[in-house]
Design a protein around this motif. Structure first.
Motif, PDB file in Angstrom:
ATOM      1  N   UNK A 182       0.636 -13.832  -1.899  1.00  0.00           N
ATOM      2  CA  UNK A 182       1.023 -12.597  -2.578  1.00  0.00           C
ATOM      3  C   UNK A 182      -0.162 -12.007  -3.328  1.00  0.00           C
ATOM      4  N   UNK A 183      -0.945 -12.843  -3.980  1.00  0.00           N
ATOM      5  CA  UNK A 183      -2.131 -12.360  -4.696  1.00  0.00           C
ATOM      6  C   UNK A 183      -3.131 -11.713  -3.738  1.00  0.00           C
ATOM      7  N   UNK A 184      -3.357 -12.352  -2.607  1.00  0.00           N
ATOM      8  CA  UNK A 184      -4.289 -11.796  -1.616  1.00  0.00           C
ATOM      9  C   UNK A 184      -3.818 -10.436  -1.128  1.00  0.00           C
ATOM     10  N   UNK A 185      -2.511 -10.323  -0.881  1.00  0.00           N
ATOM     11  CA  UNK A 185      -1.949  -9.049  -0.420  1.00  0.00           C
ATOM     12  C   UNK A 185      -2.064  -7.973  -1.499  1.00  0.00           C
ATOM     13  N   UNK A 186      -1.834  -8.337  -2.748  1.00  0.00           N
ATOM     14  CA  UNK A 186      -1.968  -7.384  -3.845  1.00  0.00           C
ATOM     15  C   UNK A 186      -3.404  -6.882  -3.972  1.00  0.00           C
ATOM     16  N   UNK A 187      -4.354  -7.777  -3.803  1.00  0.00           N
ATOM     17  CA  UNK A 187      -5.768  -7.357  -3.848  1.00  0.00           C
ATOM     18  C   UNK A 187      -6.075  -6.412  -2.707  1.00  0.00           C
ATOM     19  N   UNK A 188      -5.589  -6.721  -1.507  1.00  0.00           N
ATOM     20  CA  UNK A 188      -5.836  -5.860  -0.344  1.00  0.00           C
ATOM     21  C   UNK A 188      -5.227  -4.474  -0.535  1.00  0.00           C
ATOM     22  N   UNK A 189      -4.110  -4.416  -1.274  1.00  0.00           N
ATOM     23  CA  UNK A 189      -3.435  -3.138  -1.520  1.00  0.00           C
ATOM     24  C   UNK A 189      -3.981  -2.415  -2.743  1.00  0.00           C
ATOM     25  N   UNK A 190      -4.919  -3.052  -3.459  1.00  0.00           N
ATOM     26  CA  UNK A 190      -5.494  -2.433  -4.652  1.00  0.00           C
ATOM     27  C   UNK A 190      -4.572  -2.447  -5.855  1.00  0.00           C
TER      28      UNK A 190
ATOM     29  N   UNK B 159       0.820  -1.209   0.000  1.00  0.00           N
ATOM     30  CA  UNK B 159       0.000   0.000   0.000  1.00  0.00           C
ATOM     31  C   UNK B 159       0.856   1.262   0.000  1.00  0.00           C
ATOM     32  N   UNK B 160       2.066   1.164   0.549  1.00  0.00           N
ATOM     33  CA  UNK B 160       2.959   2.326   0.626  1.00  0.00           C
ATOM     34  C   UNK B 160       3.782   2.517  -0.644  1.00  0.00           C
ATOM     35  N   UNK B 161       3.794   1.515  -1.518  1.00  0.00           N
ATOM     36  CA  UNK B 161       4.697   1.538  -2.668  1.00  0.00           C
ATOM     37  C   UNK B 161       4.098   2.274  -3.860  1.00  0.00           C
ATOM     38  N   UNK B 162       4.949   2.993  -4.589  1.00  0.00           N
ATOM     39  CA  UNK B 162       4.552   3.563  -5.881  1.00  0.00           C
ATOM     40  C   UNK B 162       4.790   2.539  -6.987  1.00  0.00           C
TER      41      UNK B 162
END
Length: 246
Positions: A194-202, A177-180
């Motif tokens: 990793x996929x779940x985390x990517x979804x949570x981060x949008x 979420x903090x990354x550009x």
């Protein structure tokens, strides 16, 4: 009175992402002149570092395969994992130090860059204060991966974050979420997390999956098109930055 031999030099040689054309001139020169070559590999395997470097090694080179005692058999958090690896690094370091003290140079070919999440670092830290050590940097696997997508990874003031898929899911999501711009490595069996985390981060819909970047068998696709299969070890997820541009 005989003089003691001049101490040899340990060379950590970055091989780059896998394509021999992306290897530096210095790396190739060191491989071609190697008398002793030491490389990491799984037990019973040839090893990726040797596969890349073998065409450039002299037939007379003396090989020292350094076989990991464990890879995925023991969970990372289990104390036995660190104990086994610590003993392993102590043993191979002792062997290498004996060669170096006797005056022999040793070349250690390393996948990617030796100072970027590489096993060579553990030898380097154990030997750097007692023997000469030189490190040859290299093109990293992640730069080959984002180049393979055909899109720049960062623009303007974008901040690039590099994460390991082995991190806990909540940590991955928070850092994402903090990354550009984002690179995720060590995916393999961690792909679902990793996929779940990517979804949570949008970021899921912006993510690309690159397998075997710059190597034979390279594939490049949107992560959403990859399905649910387990990805190979040489896989990297890339999310491109969308920062300031003229």
């Amino acid at each position: 009175m005989s003089q003691s031999p001049k101490m040899g030099t340990l060379h950590g040689v970055g091989l780059g992402p896998g394509d021999a054309d992306l290897m530096t001139v210095r790396a190739r020169r060191l491989l071609e002149g190697a008398r002793h070559v030491a490389y990491f590999r799984k037990a019973g395997r040839k090893g990726h570092a040797l596969t890349i470097s073998e065409p450039f090694l002299p037939d007379s080179a003396i090989h020292f395969p350094m076989e990991y005692p464990v890879t995925t058999e023991i969970p990372l958090g289990d104390p036995r994992y660190n104990e086994a690896l610590s003993q392993f690094y102590a043993e191979v370091t002792m062997h290498l130090r004996a060669l170096l003290v006797s005056g022999e140079d040793v070349v250690v070919p390393c996948e990617g860059d030796p100072f970027f999440y590489g096993s060579f670092m553990h030898i380097y830290e154990r030997l750097r204060d007692t023997v000469p050590v030189q490190v040859t940097p290299a093109v990293t696997g992640m730069s080959a991966a984002w180049t393979a997508t055909g899109h720049p990874i960062t623009w303007g003031d974008d901040v690039l974050s590099v994460l390991m898929g082995t991190l806990p899911e909540e940590v991955l999501a928070a850092r994402m979420k903090e990354a550009d711009a984002l690179v995720v490595m060590k995916i393999g069996r961690n792909i679902a997390k990793v996929k779940t985390a990517l979804r949570a981060a949008g970021l899921y819909d912006r993510a690309w999956l690159v397998e075997y970047a710059s190597q034979q068998g390279q594939t490049v696709q949107r992560l959403s098109d990859a399905g649910d299969r387990i990805t190979p070890y040489f896989s990297i997820i890339v999310v491109h930055g969308q920062g300031r541009r003229p």
